[in-house]
Structure formats: structure tokens, C-alpha cells
Design an enzyme around this catalytic site. Structure first.
Site, PDB file in Angstrom:
ATOM      1  N   SER A 144       3.340   0.602  -3.575  1.00 32.97           N
ATOM      2  CA  SER A 144       3.623   1.411  -4.768  1.00 32.97           C
ATOM      3  C   SER A 144       2.403   2.236  -5.191  1.00 32.97           C
ATOM      4  CB  SER A 144       4.125   0.509  -5.886  1.00 32.97           C
ATOM      5  OG  SER A 144       4.777   1.287  -6.841  1.00 32.97           O
ATOM      6  N   ARG A 145       1.472   1.635  -5.893  1.00 28.88           N
ATOM      7  CA  ARG A 145       0.221   2.310  -6.255  1.00 28.88           C
ATOM      8  C   ARG A 145      -0.897   1.277  -6.269  1.00 28.88           C
ATOM      9  NH1 ARG A 145       2.323   6.348  -5.118  1.00 28.88           N
ATOM     10  NH2 ARG A 145       2.648   8.239  -6.328  1.00 28.88           N
ATOM     11  N   ASP A 164      -0.381  -0.669   1.464  1.00 31.29           N
ATOM     12  CA  ASP A 164      -0.242   0.730   1.884  1.00 31.29           C
ATOM     13  C   ASP A 164      -0.982   1.636   0.904  1.00 31.29           C
ATOM     14  OD1 ASP A 164       0.795   2.833   3.519  1.00 31.29           O
ATOM     15  OD2 ASP A 164       2.283   3.266   1.967  1.00 31.29           O
ATOM     16  N   GLU A 219      -8.341   4.712  -3.248  1.00 28.87           N
ATOM     17  CA  GLU A 219      -8.004   5.346  -1.962  1.00 28.87           C
ATOM     18  C   GLU A 219      -8.377   6.827  -1.881  1.00 28.87           C
ATOM     19  OE1 GLU A 219      -3.689   4.499  -2.181  1.00 28.87           O
ATOM     20  OE2 GLU A 219      -3.365   6.659  -2.055  1.00 28.87           O
ATOM     21  N   HIS A 240      -1.356   4.845   2.906  1.00 30.00           N
ATOM     22  CA  HIS A 240      -0.365   5.439   1.994  1.00 30.00           C
ATOM     23  C   HIS A 240       0.669   6.258   2.776  1.00 30.00           C
ATOM     24  CE1 HIS A 240       0.159   6.692  -2.469  1.00 30.00           C
ATOM     25  NE2 HIS A 240       1.331   6.706  -1.850  1.00 30.00           N
TER      26      HIS A 240
HETATM   27  P1  NAD Z   1      11.763   4.582  -9.894  1.00 32.01           P
HETATM   28  O1  NAD Z   1      11.321   5.341 -11.088  1.00 32.01           O
HETATM   29  O2  NAD Z   1      13.119   4.809  -9.320  1.00 32.01           O
HETATM   30  O3  NAD Z   1      11.641   3.015 -10.195  1.00 32.01           O
HETATM   31  C1  NAD Z   1      10.554   2.412 -10.833  1.00 32.01           C
HETATM   32  C2  NAD Z   1      11.083   1.184 -11.535  1.00 32.01           C
HETATM   33  O4  NAD Z   1       9.968   0.478 -12.083  1.00 32.01           O
HETATM   34  C3  NAD Z   1      12.032   1.508 -12.693  1.00 32.01           C
HETATM   35  O5  NAD Z   1      13.237   0.777 -12.578  1.00 32.01           O
HETATM   36  C4  NAD Z   1      11.251   1.087 -13.911  1.00 32.01           C
HETATM   37  O6  NAD Z   1      12.079   0.578 -14.962  1.00 32.01           O
HETATM   38  C5  NAD Z   1      10.382  -0.007 -13.325  1.00 32.01           C
HETATM   39  N1  NAD Z   1       9.269  -0.382 -14.184  1.00 32.01           N
HETATM   40  C6  NAD Z   1       8.658   0.368 -15.155  1.00 32.01           C
HETATM   41  N2  NAD Z   1       7.722  -0.381 -15.769  1.00 32.01           N
HETATM   42  C7  NAD Z   1       7.762  -1.600 -15.183  1.00 32.01           C
HETATM   43  C8  NAD Z   1       7.053  -2.813 -15.395  1.00 32.01           C
HETATM   44  N3  NAD Z   1       6.136  -2.903 -16.369  1.00 32.01           N
HETATM   45  N4  NAD Z   1       7.339  -3.876 -14.628  1.00 32.01           N
HETATM   46  C9  NAD Z   1       8.278  -3.796 -13.650  1.00 32.01           C
HETATM   47  N5  NAD Z   1       9.003  -2.684 -13.415  1.00 32.01           N
HETATM   48  C10 NAD Z   1       8.735  -1.597 -14.163  1.00 32.01           C
HETATM   49  O7  NAD Z   1      10.637   4.811  -8.795  1.00 32.01           O
HETATM   50  P2  NAD Z   1      10.774   4.613  -7.224  1.00 32.01           P
HETATM   51  O8  NAD Z   1      11.226   5.889  -6.608  1.00 32.01           O
HETATM   52  O9  NAD Z   1      11.500   3.360  -6.932  1.00 32.01           O
HETATM   53  O10 NAD Z   1       9.233   4.466  -6.833  1.00 32.01           O
HETATM   54  C11 NAD Z   1       8.485   3.319  -7.209  1.00 32.01           C
HETATM   55  C12 NAD Z   1       7.019   3.589  -6.942  1.00 32.01           C
HETATM   56  O11 NAD Z   1       6.817   3.680  -5.529  1.00 32.01           O
HETATM   57  C13 NAD Z   1       6.519   4.946  -7.467  1.00 32.01           C
HETATM   58  O12 NAD Z   1       6.096   4.838  -8.795  1.00 32.01           O
HETATM   59  C14 NAD Z   1       5.354   5.243  -6.568  1.00 32.01           C
HETATM   60  O13 NAD Z   1       4.183   4.743  -7.175  1.00 32.01           O
HETATM   61  C15 NAD Z   1       5.633   4.433  -5.309  1.00 32.01           C
HETATM   62  N6  NAD Z   1       5.832   5.252  -4.108  1.00 32.01           N
HETATM   63  C16 NAD Z   1       5.070   5.008  -3.012  1.00 32.01           C
HETATM   64  C17 NAD Z   1       5.252   5.733  -1.834  1.00 32.01           C
HETATM   65  C18 NAD Z   1       4.450   5.469  -0.588  1.00 32.01           C
HETATM   66  O14 NAD Z   1       4.390   6.340   0.298  1.00 32.01           O
HETATM   67  N7  NAD Z   1       3.841   4.304  -0.412  1.00 32.01           N
HETATM   68  C19 NAD Z   1       6.223   6.753  -1.808  1.00 32.01           C
HETATM   69  C20 NAD Z   1       6.990   6.969  -2.953  1.00 32.01           C
HETATM   70  C21 NAD Z   1       6.796   6.229  -4.091  1.00 32.01           C
END
Ligand code: NAD
Length: 330
Positions: free
Chosen positions: A229-230, A254, A259, A291
Site C-alpha cells: 500500500s504505502r 513493495d 523509497e 513499488h
Molecule cells: P480504496 O480507496 O478503494 O480503498 C482504501 C480503503 O481503506 C477504503 O475502504 C477506506 O475506507 C479504507 N481505510 C481508510 N482509513 C482506514 C483505516 N484507518 N484503517 C483501515 N482502512 C482504512 O483504495 P485502493 O484502490 O484499494 O488502494 C489502496 C491503497 O493501495 C492506496 O491508498 C495506495 O496507497 C495503494 N496502492 C499501491 C499500489 C502499488 O503499486 N503497490 C498501486 C495502487 C494503490
């Protein structure tokens, strides 16, 4: 529209170059990352286009505003790298909220399987005709408990995959979704009962260092942790101490807190000054990737399409459906 495209890699051009022609956009591809030193290159453009390891802080927003740059086009879903509040009433921020959640979820499972069954080590060994199995023992995922933090698009795709392995899936999200094949539990219960934990929440002030000393101490000994995620979700020093104490079966990263400037670059000839990253690389049960969870053909095509549609909507006064608003800023 003239767009300054920061952090360009060859794989960006494959998708953006032909599509930009369809929209009649003039894209200026810049290899440098977007930061305080390079922001001057935005002069003469209507928009800048940035990725996850670029950043735009409040001072840079002011510079962009003075240069008459109208928009920041994010080639990503996350926007923690832009000062959204500072941009209010000055510059429009448009993002790609969804491109291929499956790409990231599938990669997350690949990381989990790799750190568990050590296929990356087996590959290296057998190429040297070292056919020993010593040190390569993993665990069955079948009927283990998987904890998913964040049940948005990627978390839900991950839940579907975990169910395919017939795991018992528990999850936590302050905004639960309906109809999932997973049981919502408290964060504390998730930490205490999961055999594997996968992070899929955004980075914000509530989630920064959600994995810290206290939460690591709650986890089962031998837990597997995967973060696609991050980086800022994990307090790196606490993770290193947990690894040193033998608390983890395996860790897949990842993303990494620091980073920026390292990930996406070839630093193989450089002296690495980040001691934490160097330390992480020394653990036999840690896998670090750069990433790349998003990195599939389908996702790259969708990122390019949505980014340019966002620019097209802005240029033509159409509704900005992917605008980042201050209500979701952190
Ligand atoms: P999304 O917005 O669909 O889902 C995020 C979820 O996290 C939501 O349901 C939200 O309610 C929840 N959330 C918010 N605060 C929270 C908390 N305190 N505790 C638990 N859950 C909480 O986003 P997504 O498309 O599923 O993406 C998720 C994350 O993945 C992004 O924020 C990004 O950082 C990461 N990402 C990484 C890559 C990669 O290449 N590795 C690519 C895309 C996205």
C-alpha cells in the site's frame, strides 16, 4: 494542453505517447522527479503530471500558481505526496482512483507466496545445481487466518484471492463494505488472530505507522506481513526490531517509508546511505520490491487513459469526476 510529465520511464512513453496524440495534447517528457529543484521546469505548461515518488509541497504549489499551471495530474490513486490543502482554490488535482485493483492484489499474493515458499531462493539455488531444501520450508496457507486492513478496491480483490486459497479471512476498515466473504473485526483482534496480514488502506494521519511496536507485539509469532500500500504505514525501525526478535515468518514490502529517490532507479553502483533499507535487505525472510504492484499492461493502459481523460475534462469544462478534494485530504 501542454503537460510537463515528470519522472518519465520508457514504459510510460509506450502508453502516453500514442494516446496523447488522440487528444491533441503536447506532452513534454522529463526524466527528473518532481521536487523543489525541478519544479521550475513546469513553466510554460498548463499542467504537470506526476507519480508516487514525486511530490508537490505548499511552496511548490505557490510556484506552480505563479507559473499559471492549472492542474496536477496524478498517475496514481494515492495523493499523500501532494499538499492538497495548499492547492485549494489555486490548482486542480486530478487522480486515477482505480486502474486495476487486481494487478495490485495479484502481486500481493505473489509476494506472500514468495516470502512463504521462498521460490526466489530456490530459483537461485537450482541454477547453481544446489538442490538442497535446507532453509526453504514454508507453511500451508489453506485454512490459515488472513487479516486484511482496508477493504476498498484492492482489499476486496485480495479478499477474493485469499478465499480462493480457502483461508479464513478477517478484515478491518472504518467504513465497512457489504457483501464480502470476510468477517469484519476490530483492529486489535485482527492483529492478534492473523497468520498473515496484508495492508490495503491509504496513508493518512490515522494510518501512518499503523504497524508499530505496540501492534507488532500484539501479532502472532511467525506472522507474515505484506505491504503493497504505502511505506509510511509501517514504522520501519519497529519492523526491524521485530525481525531481529524473530517475530515474523516473513515480510513482503513493495513500498517503503523512504523509497523516494531510490525506488524506480538503478542504484546498483551507488553507496546506499539509508541504513534501515540496507538492514532490511539483510534479513533472509524479507522480500523488497520496487513499488511495482500496479505494473501490468492492463493497469498501465488504464492509468494513461484516465490521466488523459482527466486532462481532457479540465480543458473542455466537463465535470471533474476524479478531482481530489480537501475533504479527503490528510
Ligand atoms: P480504496 O480507496 O478503494 O480503498 C482504501 C480503503 O481503506 C477504503 O475502504 C477506506 O475506507 C479504507 N481505510 C481508510 N482509513 C482506514 C483505516 N484507518 N484503517 C483501515 N482502512 C482504512 O483504495 P485502493 O484502490 O484499494 O488502494 C489502496 C491503497 O493501495 C492506496 O491508498 C495506495 O496507497 C495503494 N496502492 C499501491 C499500489 C502499488 O503499486 N503497490 C498501486 C495502487 C494503490
Amino acid at each position: 494542453m501542454k503537460i510537463a510529465f515528470y519522472g518519465t520511464k520508457p514504459y510510460d512513453r509506450i502508453w502516453f505517447e500514442p494516446m496523447a496524440k488522440e487528444y491533441g495534447f503536447d506532452i513534454h517528457f522529463i526524466e527528473a522527479a518532481c521536487n523543489q529543484e525541478t519544479i521550475f521546469m513546469a513553466k510554460g505548461h498548463d499542467a504537470i503530471c506526476i507519480f508516487v515518488n514525486d511530490y508537490v509541497d505548499a511552496a511548490m504549489i505557490d510556484e506552480l500558481y505563479e507559473m499559471n499551471v492549472k492542474a496536477i495530474l496524478l498517475r496514481s490513486a494515492g495523493f499523500n505526496n501532494v499538499d492538497v490543502k495548499a492547492a485549494e482554490d489555486k490548482i486542480v488535482i486530478l487522480r486515477v482512483p482505480s486502474y486495476s485493483p487486481e494487478a495490485v492484489a495479484e502481486f500481493t499474493m505473489a509476494m506472500l507466496l514468495t516470502v512463504n515458499r521462498l521460490t526466489h531462493k530456490a530459483y537461485n539455488r537450482t541454477r547453481d545445481f544446489n538442490m538442497s531444501l535446507n532453509g526453504l520450508m514454508g507453511i500451508d496457507l489453506y485454512e490459515k487466518t488472513a487479516g486484511v486492513i482496508g477493504t476498498g478496491k484492492i482489499g476486496q480483490a485480495m479478499i477474493r484471492i485469499l478465499n480462493g486459497f480457502q483461508m479464513h479471512v478477517i478484515c478491518y476498515d472504518p467504513f465497512p463494505a457489504g457483501g464480502l466473504e470476510a468477517e469484519y473485526v476490530s483492529l486489535e483482534k485482527l492483529f492478534k488472530s492473523s497468520d498473515i496480514i496484508s495492508l490495503h488502506c491509504p496513508l493518512n494521519s490515522d494510518t501512518r505507522h499503523i504497524i508499530n511496536r505496540e501492534t507488532i507485539n500484539m501479532m502472532k509469532k511467525g506472522v507474515y506481513l505484506v505491504n503493497t500500500s504505502r511505506g509510511g504505514l509501517i514504522e520501519t525501525e519497529a519492523l526491524i526490531d521485530g525481525l531481529l526478535a524473530g517475530r515474523f515468518g516473513g515480510v513482503g514490502l513493495d513500498v517503503y517509508e523512504e523509497e523516494e529517490g531510490v525506488f524506480y532507479e538503478d542504484r546498483s553502483s551507488d553507496i546506499i546511505t539509508d541504513d534501515n533499507l540496507a538492514r532490511l535487505m539483510t534479513f533472509p525472510n524479507v522480500l523488497v520490491t520496487s513499488h511495482m504492484g500496479f505494473f501490468t499492461r492492463e493497469a498501465m493502459r488504464a492509468i494513461a487513459r484516465t490521466t488523459l481523460e482527466n486532462a481532457y475534462a479540465l480543458e473542455n469544462g466537463l465535470p471533474l469526476v476524479n478531482q481530489v478534494g480537501t475533504e479527503s485530504a490528510t
